[in-house]
Design an enzyme around this catalytic site. Structure first.
Site, mmCIF file in Angstrom:
data_model
loop_
_atom_site.group_PDB
_atom_site.id
_atom_site.type_symbol
_atom_site.label_atom_id
_atom_site.label_comp_id
_atom_site.label_asym_id
_atom_site.label_seq_id
_atom_site.Cartn_x
_atom_site.Cartn_y
_atom_site.Cartn_z
ATOM 1 N N HIS A 87 0.834 -1.212 0.000
ATOM 2 C CA HIS A 87 0.000 0.000 0.000
ATOM 3 C C HIS A 87 0.866 1.258 0.000
ATOM 4 O O HIS A 87 0.676 2.147 -0.818
ATOM 5 C CB HIS A 87 -0.941 0.027 1.209
ATOM 6 C CG HIS A 87 -2.213 -0.721 0.982
ATOM 7 N ND1 HIS A 87 -3.146 -0.333 0.055
ATOM 8 C CD2 HIS A 87 -2.697 -1.853 1.539
ATOM 9 C CE1 HIS A 87 -4.168 -1.181 0.066
ATOM 10 N NE2 HIS A 87 -3.917 -2.122 0.955
ATOM 11 N N GLU B 261 -5.410 -3.097 12.783
ATOM 12 C CA GLU B 261 -6.494 -2.891 11.819
ATOM 13 C C GLU B 261 -6.959 -4.246 11.271
ATOM 14 O O GLU B 261 -8.134 -4.561 11.295
ATOM 15 C CB GLU B 261 -5.976 -1.991 10.684
ATOM 16 C CG GLU B 261 -7.027 -1.667 9.638
ATOM 17 C CD GLU B 261 -6.425 -0.970 8.422
ATOM 18 O OE1 GLU B 261 -5.183 -0.953 8.285
ATOM 19 O OE2 GLU B 261 -7.208 -0.459 7.588
ATOM 20 N N HIS B 262 -6.011 -5.035 10.739
ATOM 21 C CA HIS B 262 -6.320 -6.376 10.223
ATOM 22 C C HIS B 262 -5.569 -7.400 11.055
ATOM 23 O O HIS B 262 -4.360 -7.274 11.253
ATOM 24 C CB HIS B 262 -5.827 -6.534 8.782
ATOM 25 C CG HIS B 262 -6.347 -5.520 7.827
ATOM 26 N ND1 HIS B 262 -5.629 -4.396 7.466
ATOM 27 C CD2 HIS B 262 -7.520 -5.455 7.141
ATOM 28 C CE1 HIS B 262 -6.335 -3.687 6.593
ATOM 29 N NE2 HIS B 262 -7.494 -4.297 6.376
ATOM 30 N N ASP C 18 -10.564 -7.271 1.754
ATOM 31 C CA ASP C 18 -10.401 -5.950 1.154
ATOM 32 C C ASP C 18 -11.398 -5.716 0.028
ATOM 33 O O ASP C 18 -11.808 -4.589 -0.231
ATOM 34 C CB ASP C 18 -8.987 -5.799 0.568
ATOM 35 C CG ASP C 18 -7.948 -5.596 1.649
ATOM 36 O OD1 ASP C 18 -8.323 -5.267 2.783
ATOM 37 O OD2 ASP C 18 -6.745 -5.781 1.356
#
Lengths: 437, 437
Positions: free
Chosen positions: A265, A330-331, A364
């Site tokens: 990312h 977050e994940h 995602d």
């Protein structure tokens, strides 16, 4: 040089090293803050005029009126028709799954009646109008359009207004196609702090919204922070993160690629693996070194892993869970046998992926849950974007004549205790035999 | 001179006049911002030392250690025992009703299994630890302790930590009694921005929390804004507001007193009445003029009504609802026959009080719903404080082997479309027959 650092939870400095690894500089750039404040003020006071000026200056798009900047629905539909069949089908299937998952989040009004006839409850209503910011250029992700717009439409928001900058007038057909699929209502080719200002304050052409969601650059983030209060906003996201808890039973290549999928990312993204099996960490390390050169975004991945990644040897899965709860990622992937037993010990995470087949990338795009998730340890107190972000509640209080006799006495006692005599009198007026005043 | 202004919805300038009436200056004081930033930085870096210094400087309380500033449970219980029986019973009854209402708000985890065995859902967990700010001095309201602490405990928060400044060492026994009744876990005699900093960052003595709630002065509000992101915060409240829709069937004195009950909070509080019956507005005006001199807080009420209040003649109840939706008031009283028909047309309000017996003061203390409500038109996009503010959600994604075959293909298509090849590869690794790379 190793591509990713190795840590051990038993190292004496482990806690401090981990804290340093997690930290990142979130301080706000003063020049961006000032520029944003000026842009917002101009849009608030001169509306369409300022919007046209800034759009010409920053996006090099000249328009005679803001109306000309609206992207008509016919153009979205043409974009949708022009997509390759496979891509269109994939987008439609993803949208359908996201919609179906989010339907489960829809809250309903409720109420109950007490013995004396008093009715209490909560009325749930959707927001009237929502603004959706979609970045221009390379960071324009159609999946992000789906993830932000669909929960709003499921909530019952009447009007979802998309804004997206079109530098040099170039419009992104796949973003427009996603808007058509997601049920967006109107779209404007504007962006930056000026678009946030237009949505927050309204202009002669663009209606003011009640909430602004969606990712954006530093100017957009600063503008959202500043208009918060006038409108609602979603969380300002920090760098994306993945934490993987593995017991060593998942192919090492899969785990290496899962770490890459976060790292690609951007350079600040964070990929961390926790595992009690040192030999397995060696295998993952080997897979990283072997696979990294094959990746198109190898440079970004390399920097991200080197600066912010880690392979961490833990004593056991229980310790891994304790570290995960501290990180509040977050994940979180739980790539173990019997992942449910591990997940039961997790209190803080944006999204939990259980079992070796649940790669983050599936979440995602198309598993169904939202990909807008709390970052930077905020999963300790906040939640994925959801239908609940586009609904709000009003308390319902319908006191019966009998109820007012009981409640009035209690309220008056407490009000006198707080020195608020009008509160007390207002309660006592409802009594059948009010005390002499 | 009239004590409150009269408007008509049919006046040509009505919309502009109303907008001006609703506006208030929410701009932040630069000197308060700077002082707060300094205090927070000191507490973040020197912890207990800074906390002791500021507590001595601002509250004139000298302590050898922060541990000495803890208010022990024995002191709360003694405070509870010392309350007059009627006041204690009123507090306990109010707490019981608030608890019982908020139990209805508790969300439960959910999940569903798809045909291919994939499990999707959402796991609900309470926050670990919450800080509750309680102002010192005259604005120390025990009802506020109940309204902030009870939803947290109903949500399952393990530790609710109360902080409250004690200027010159004076502790408020009714606040301590309320803390005992509400189930607060620990309490410290600290306040101001320094207490907010201690809760957000933690010190050697005070544990860092995950969210900070509760009202405070301008320094506390500025500090909460600044620590947001490190911890969660509740809304920063603006001045309190009441909007009443009346059809003229409620005794005028009751309505006048309901307007007072809002106005007595402070000079910036806002009280507005909408009614289609001009003669009734005259009666309310007469009641205001007659009752105002009898009120202990007459000066505050007079200023509030003169500067921010209004009696507005509307054409009918439908127009009243449209105006109410535009104002999105914190408190809305519908004092009419058949109030449910009116309430059905209301989309935006923090709390809706239906019928002549439902005075706002009953809701402030003991009806059950929360008295922490969205102000300044934020009811357009936000909700009363509730159990949902102390719970958060984690998405659950457990993809089956079969599910990964379907989802992997969709995700890979979309990931390639976004130029994120590691995402695509991570999905494709889970396919039985991955494409050749």
């Amino acid at each position: 040089m190793s591509s990713i650092q190795r840590l051990r939870s038993t190292d004496p400095n482990f806690a401090a090293t981990l804290r340093k690894l997690l930290a990142f500089d979130a301080s706000q750039d003063e020049s961006i803050e000032r520029a944003t404040a000026d842009i917002l003020k101009a849009v608030e006071h001169t509306g369409d005029t300022a919007l046209l000026e800034y759009t010409q200056r920053f996006d090099r798009v000249q328009a005679g009126s803001v109306a000309e900047l609206e992207i008509p629905k016919s153009e979205w539909l043409a974009a949708l028709e022009s997509l390759p069949a496979e891509q269109r089908t994939a987008l439609e299937q993803a949208a359908e799954r996201v919609r179906s998952y989010h339907e489960h989040q829809k809250a309903q009004s409720w109420s109950y009646t007490e013995a004396d006839g008093t009715v209490l409850g909560q009325k749930i209503t959707p927001l009237d109008r929502v603004g959706l910011y979609v970045p221009g250029g390379k960071a324009a992700y159609p999946s992000s359009v789906l993830m932000n717009a669909i929960p709003a439409k499921v909530a019952g928001v009447e009007e979802v207004i998309m804004v997206t900058p079109t530098p040099n007038g170039v419009r992104n057909p796949i973003v427009l196609a996603a808007a058509a699929i997601a049920g967006v209502d109107r779209a404007w080719a504007i962006g930056g702090a000026q678009a946030v200002g237009a949505l927050a304050y309204g202009t002669a052409t663009i209606n003011a919204v009640d909430k602004i969601v969606g990712p954006g650059n530093a100017y957009v983030a600063a503008a959202k922070r500043r208009v918060f209060g006038t409108v609602g906003i979603d969380m300002i996201a920090g760098p994306s993160e993945i934490l993987i808890i593995a017991d060593g039973t998942t192919p090492a290549d899969w785990i290496a690629m899962d770490l890459f999928s976060q790292a690609e990312h951007d350079e600040l993204a964070q990929s961390i693996l926790l595992c009690p099996n040192e030999a397995y960490l060696d295998q993952v390390q080997e897979a990283i070194d072997r696979l990294l050169p094959t990746m198109p975004r190898a440079d970004i991945i390399r920097t991200s892993l080197a600066n912010r990644g880690a392979l961490i040897l833990v004593q056991d899965l229980d310790e891994a869970c304790a570290i995960a709860n501290d990180i509040a990622p977050e994940h979180l992937e739980i790539s173990t046998d019997n992942p449910n037993a591990v997940a039961d010990k997790i209190r803080h995470a944006g999204a939990i992926f259980l079992g070796r087949y649940s790669s983050e990338s599936l979440g995602d795009y198309c598993a169904g849950p939202n990909h807008v998730l709390p970052t930077s340890r905020t999963a300790r107190f906040s939640s994925p974007l959801g239908v609940y972000d586009f609904q709000k509640r009003s308390s319902i209080i319908q006191v019966s004549h009998n109820g007012a006799q009981t409640l009035g006495t209690i309220a008056a006692h407490l009000a006198y205790g707080e020195g608020l005599q009008a509160h007390a009198a207002s309660a006592e007026y409802r009594l059948d035999t009010p005390p002499k005043r």
